[in-house]
Design a protein around this motif. Structure first.
Motif, PDB file in Angstrom:
ATOM      1  N   UNK A  84       0.731  -1.322   0.106  1.00 34.05           N
ATOM      2  CA  UNK A  84       0.092   0.081   0.116  1.00 34.05           C
ATOM      3  C   UNK A  84       0.739   1.083  -0.090  1.00 34.05           C
ATOM      4  N   UNK A  85       2.163   1.162   0.325  1.00 33.11           N
ATOM      5  CA  UNK A  85       2.991   2.222   0.409  1.00 33.11           C
ATOM      6  C   UNK A  85       3.417   2.875  -0.953  1.00 33.11           C
ATOM      7  N   UNK A  86       3.184   1.818  -1.928  1.00 32.98           N
ATOM      8  CA  UNK A  86       3.486   2.253  -3.193  1.00 32.98           C
ATOM      9  C   UNK A  86       2.318   2.854  -4.083  1.00 32.98           C
ATOM     10  N   UNK A  87       1.277   3.133  -3.441  1.00 27.29           N
ATOM     11  CA  UNK A  87       0.251   3.691  -4.194  1.00 27.29           C
ATOM     12  C   UNK A  87      -0.202   4.955  -3.664  1.00 27.29           C
ATOM     13  N   UNK A 224       6.256   4.348 -13.809  1.00 33.60           N
ATOM     14  CA  UNK A 224       5.296   4.840 -12.995  1.00 33.60           C
ATOM     15  C   UNK A 224       3.936   4.263 -13.541  1.00 33.60           C
ATOM     16  N   UNK A 225       3.032   3.636 -12.883  1.00 40.52           N
ATOM     17  CA  UNK A 225       1.641   3.071 -13.211  1.00 40.52           C
ATOM     18  C   UNK A 225       0.489   3.897 -12.696  1.00 40.52           C
ATOM     19  N   UNK A 248      11.827   2.679  -5.748  1.00 36.19           N
ATOM     20  CA  UNK A 248      12.016   3.553  -4.562  1.00 36.19           C
ATOM     21  C   UNK A 248      12.496   4.836  -4.428  1.00 36.19           C
ATOM     22  N   UNK A 249      13.274   5.065  -5.601  1.00 38.97           N
ATOM     23  CA  UNK A 249      13.810   6.622  -5.835  1.00 38.97           C
ATOM     24  C   UNK A 249      12.658   7.419  -6.387  1.00 38.97           C
ATOM     25  N   UNK A 250      11.646   6.978  -7.070  1.00 40.00           N
ATOM     26  CA  UNK A 250      10.523   7.626  -7.558  1.00 40.00           C
ATOM     27  C   UNK A 250       9.597   7.909  -5.982  1.00 40.00           C
ATOM     28  N   UNK A 251       9.487   6.803  -5.116  1.00 45.17           N
ATOM     29  CA  UNK A 251       8.596   7.243  -3.875  1.00 45.17           C
ATOM     30  C   UNK A 251       9.433   8.278  -3.023  1.00 45.17           C
ATOM     31  N   UNK A 253      11.209  10.816  -4.214  1.00 43.65           N
ATOM     32  CA  UNK A 253      10.931  11.870  -4.776  1.00 43.65           C
ATOM     33  C   UNK A 253       9.624  12.412  -4.958  1.00 43.65           C
ATOM     34  N   UNK A 254       8.737  11.441  -4.724  1.00 44.97           N
ATOM     35  CA  UNK A 254       7.137  11.915  -4.686  1.00 44.97           C
ATOM     36  C   UNK A 254       7.047  12.389  -3.435  1.00 44.97           C
ATOM     37  N   UNK A 255       7.556  11.824  -2.273  1.00 46.87           N
ATOM     38  CA  UNK A 255       7.390  12.077  -1.086  1.00 46.87           C
ATOM     39  C   UNK A 255       7.662  13.354  -0.844  1.00 46.87           C
ATOM     40  N   UNK A 256       8.951  14.230  -1.577  1.00 48.51           N
ATOM     41  CA  UNK A 256       9.269  15.302  -1.314  1.00 48.51           C
ATOM     42  C   UNK A 256       8.576  16.352  -2.142  1.00 48.51           C
ATOM     43  N   UNK A 257       8.052  15.970  -3.433  1.00 42.65           N
ATOM     44  CA  UNK A 257       7.445  16.967  -4.573  1.00 42.65           C
ATOM     45  C   UNK A 257       5.894  16.625  -4.781  1.00 42.65           C
ATOM     46  N   UNK A 258       5.351  15.591  -4.648  1.00 41.16           N
ATOM     47  CA  UNK A 258       4.091  15.049  -5.133  1.00 41.16           C
ATOM     48  C   UNK A 258       2.947  15.207  -4.271  1.00 41.16           C
ATOM     49  N   UNK A 259       2.965  16.077  -3.275  1.00 43.66           N
ATOM     50  CA  UNK A 259       1.766  16.324  -2.273  1.00 43.66           C
ATOM     51  C   UNK A 259       0.568  16.985  -2.991  1.00 43.66           C
ATOM     52  N   UNK A 260       0.988  18.000  -4.015  1.00 46.71           N
ATOM     53  CA  UNK A 260      -0.170  18.584  -4.564  1.00 46.71           C
ATOM     54  C   UNK A 260      -0.903  17.730  -5.713  1.00 46.71           C
ATOM     55  N   UNK A 261      -0.328  16.734  -6.060  1.00 42.86           N
ATOM     56  CA  UNK A 261      -1.054  15.611  -6.955  1.00 42.86           C
ATOM     57  C   UNK A 261      -1.730  14.464  -6.100  1.00 42.86           C
ATOM     58  N   UNK A 262      -1.096  14.198  -5.217  1.00 45.48           N
ATOM     59  CA  UNK A 262      -1.531  13.006  -4.211  1.00 45.48           C
ATOM     60  C   UNK A 262      -2.906  13.816  -3.408  1.00 45.48           C
ATOM     61  N   UNK A 263      -2.891  14.971  -3.044  1.00 46.17           N
ATOM     62  CA  UNK A 263      -3.801  15.546  -2.427  1.00 46.17           C
ATOM     63  C   UNK A 263      -5.161  16.099  -3.161  1.00 46.17           C
TER      64      UNK A 263
END
Length: 381
Positions: A84-87, A224-225, A248-251, A253-263
Motif C-alpha cells: 500500500x505504500x507504493x500507491x 510509474x503506473x 524506491x527512488x520515485x517514491x 522523490x514523490x514524498x518530497x514533491x508530489x503532495x499537490x497531486x496526491x492531495x
C-alpha cells in the motif's frame, strides 16, 4: 440482471450528461463513458459524504481504505500484490502523468508515444513543453504490434515512453512477450515508462491484462503506473485515480514533491473507488459480459453494413477504431457523421497523424442504440 437494452435515448438525454448533451440530436458515441449507470455499492457509498459530513479534506482513514482496496483489487484480478505504500491518490490519470513528468523525469526529455493514441496525451506534451515523438503502430490483417525498431530510435536517456494498456483507441491488449520485448528496448535506452492502465478491468477473453511494472525488477524500477476505476466502473466525474510507484527512488522523490497531486483526489471519488474495488465485482462482470456482446455485435454490423471499412476487433476497452479511407474520406469525418448521420464520434486525426481517415467509436451503448448508430453511419457512406 440489469436490462441495459431497455435504456432509451430519451432517458439518457434527460439526464443531461456530457455524452448526450454536447451534440443535441446525435447518438453519443464519442467520449469514453458508458450508458449503464453505476454499481449499487458505488451509489450507496456516496451517502457517506452526508453521513460523516465529509465536505472537507480527505481524512487519513479514507485514503488508507483506498490504497488497501486498490492493492486487493490488483491482487485479485491481476495477481499483482502491491504494498500500500507504493500507491498514491491523484485526481485522474492525466494529473498523475503530469506529476510524473514534472517530478520524476529530467526536464526537456521527450515523450515517445505510439500512435494512434489517447487524444489528451498530445495536450500533455504541449502544456509541459516536451518534445512529442509519434511512433506509428504496425498493423497487419491479424492485429497491431509495436514498432520496436522505431521506438528504439526515438528513445533517449531519460525519455518517457507512454504505454497505454489496454490501448486507447485501438483496444489492443499487450501480451507478456510483447511487453518483455518493449522492456528490453526501454532498458537499453536508459528511458522510462508511464503505463496508463485505466482500461485494465475491461478485457475480453482470451486476452489477459498483464501489468508491465510487475514483469521484472527492471520494469518496476523504470515504470510509474496509473490506473482508476473511472472507465470500468463509470465514475470519471468523481475524480480519483491511483498512481503506483514501484521504484524506491520515485517514491522518495514523490514524498518530497508530489503532495499537490496526491492531495487532489476528491472524497466522493475515493469513496466510490473503494466501493467499486471491494464490493462491485458482480456488477463489473455483468457489464463486461454486455460489453463483449456489444463488441461482437459491432463487429457483425461493420462486416455487413460497412464493407469499405477496415477494422480490427478490440481485445479490451469499449472503444473501436474504424478506418474509413476505403470510402475516400481523409478528414472531417466526425463533422460529416455528426451532421448527416446524427452520430457523435471522435475524429481519428486527434489521435495522431496516422488517424487521418479514421474514427473512434464508443460501443458502450444500449444495444438498440448501437445498432441504430451504425445503421445511420452506413446510410451516409
Amino acid at each position: 440482471m440489469s436490462d441495459f437494452d431497455a435504456i432509451t435515448e430519451e432517458s439518457l438525454v434527460t439526464k443531461g450528461g456530457r455524452k448526450w448533451s454536447s451534440f443535441p440530436g446525435s447518438i453519443g458515441a464519442f467520449i469514453a463513458e458508458m450508458d449503464f449507470g453505476v454499481a449499487p455499492a458505488v451509489r450507496q457509498s456516496l451517502q457517506t459524504i452526508d453521513d460523516r459530513d465529509l465536505y472537507g479534506y480527505a481524512p487519513a482513514d479514507l485514503v488508507a481504505d483506498l490504497k488497501t482496496a486498490t492493492s486487493s483489487f490488483c491482487s485479485e484480478h491481476y495477481g499483482w500484490r502491491i504494498p500500500v505504500g507504493h500507491i498514491e491518490p491523484a485526481s485522474d490519470v492525466l494529473a498523475a502523468f503530469l506529476g510524473v513528468l514534472t517530478h520524476l523525469t529530467p526536464p526537456d526529455t521527450p515523450i515517445v508515444l505510439p500512435t494512434p493514441a489517447y487524444m489528451p496525451f498530445f495536450d500533455v506534451a504541449r502544456v509541459t513543453g516536451r518534445e512529442l515523438i509519434e511512433v506509428p503502430m504496425l498493423r497487419s490483417e491479424s492485429g497491431w504490434s509495436l514498432d520496436l525498431d522505431a521506438i528504439a530510435s526515438a528513445l533517449t536517456p531519460g525519455a518517457t515512453f507512454v504505454l497505454c494498456n489496454p490501448h486507447n483507441p485501438i483496444g489492443k491488449v499487450y501480451t507478456e512477450a510483447e511487453l518483455s520485448a518493449l522492456a528490453d528496448v526501454v532498458e537499453d535506452a536508459g528511458a522510462r515508462v508511464f503505463s496508463d492502465e485505466i482500461h485494465a478491468p475491461v478485457v475480453y477473453a482470451p486476452a489477459r491484462h498483464i501489468r508491465y511494472a510487475a514483469l521484472t525488477e527492471a520494469t518496476a524500477a523504470h515504470t510509474a503506473t496509473a490506473t482508476a476505476a473511472s472507465k470500468a466502473f463509470n465514475i470519471p466525474g468523481l475524480k480519483c485515480a491511483q498512481l503506483i510507484l514501484t521504484s524506491a527512488a520515485d517514491r522518495d522523490a514523490w514524498a518530497e514533491k508530489g503532495q499537490f497531486v496526491s492531495g487532489a483526489a476528491s472524497n466522493p471519488g475515493i469513496l466510490a473507488t473503494t466501493a467499486a474495488y471491494t464490493r462491485s465485482s458482480d456488477w463489473l462482470s455483468e457489464v463486461n459480459g454486455y460489453l463483449k456482446a456489444n463488441r461482437d455485435h459491432f463487429t457483425d454490423l461493420v462486416g455487413s453494413l460497412l464493407p469499405g471499412a477496415a477494422y480490427i476487433e478490440p481485445e479490451g476497452t469499449y472503444l473501436a477504431w474504424l478506418d474509413l479511407r476505403g470510402y475516400g474520406l481523409e478528414s472531417g469525418l466526425s463533422a460529416l457523421i455528426r451532421s448527416r448521420a446524427e452520430v457523435a464520434v471522435t475524429e481519428g486525426r486527434l489521435c495522431g497523424e496516422v488517424g487521418a481517415g479514421h474514427i473512434r467509436f464508443n460501443f458502450a451503448l444500449p444495444r438498440p442504440l448501437l445498432t441504430e448508430a451504425v445503421e445511420r453511419i452506413a446510410r451516409i457512406l
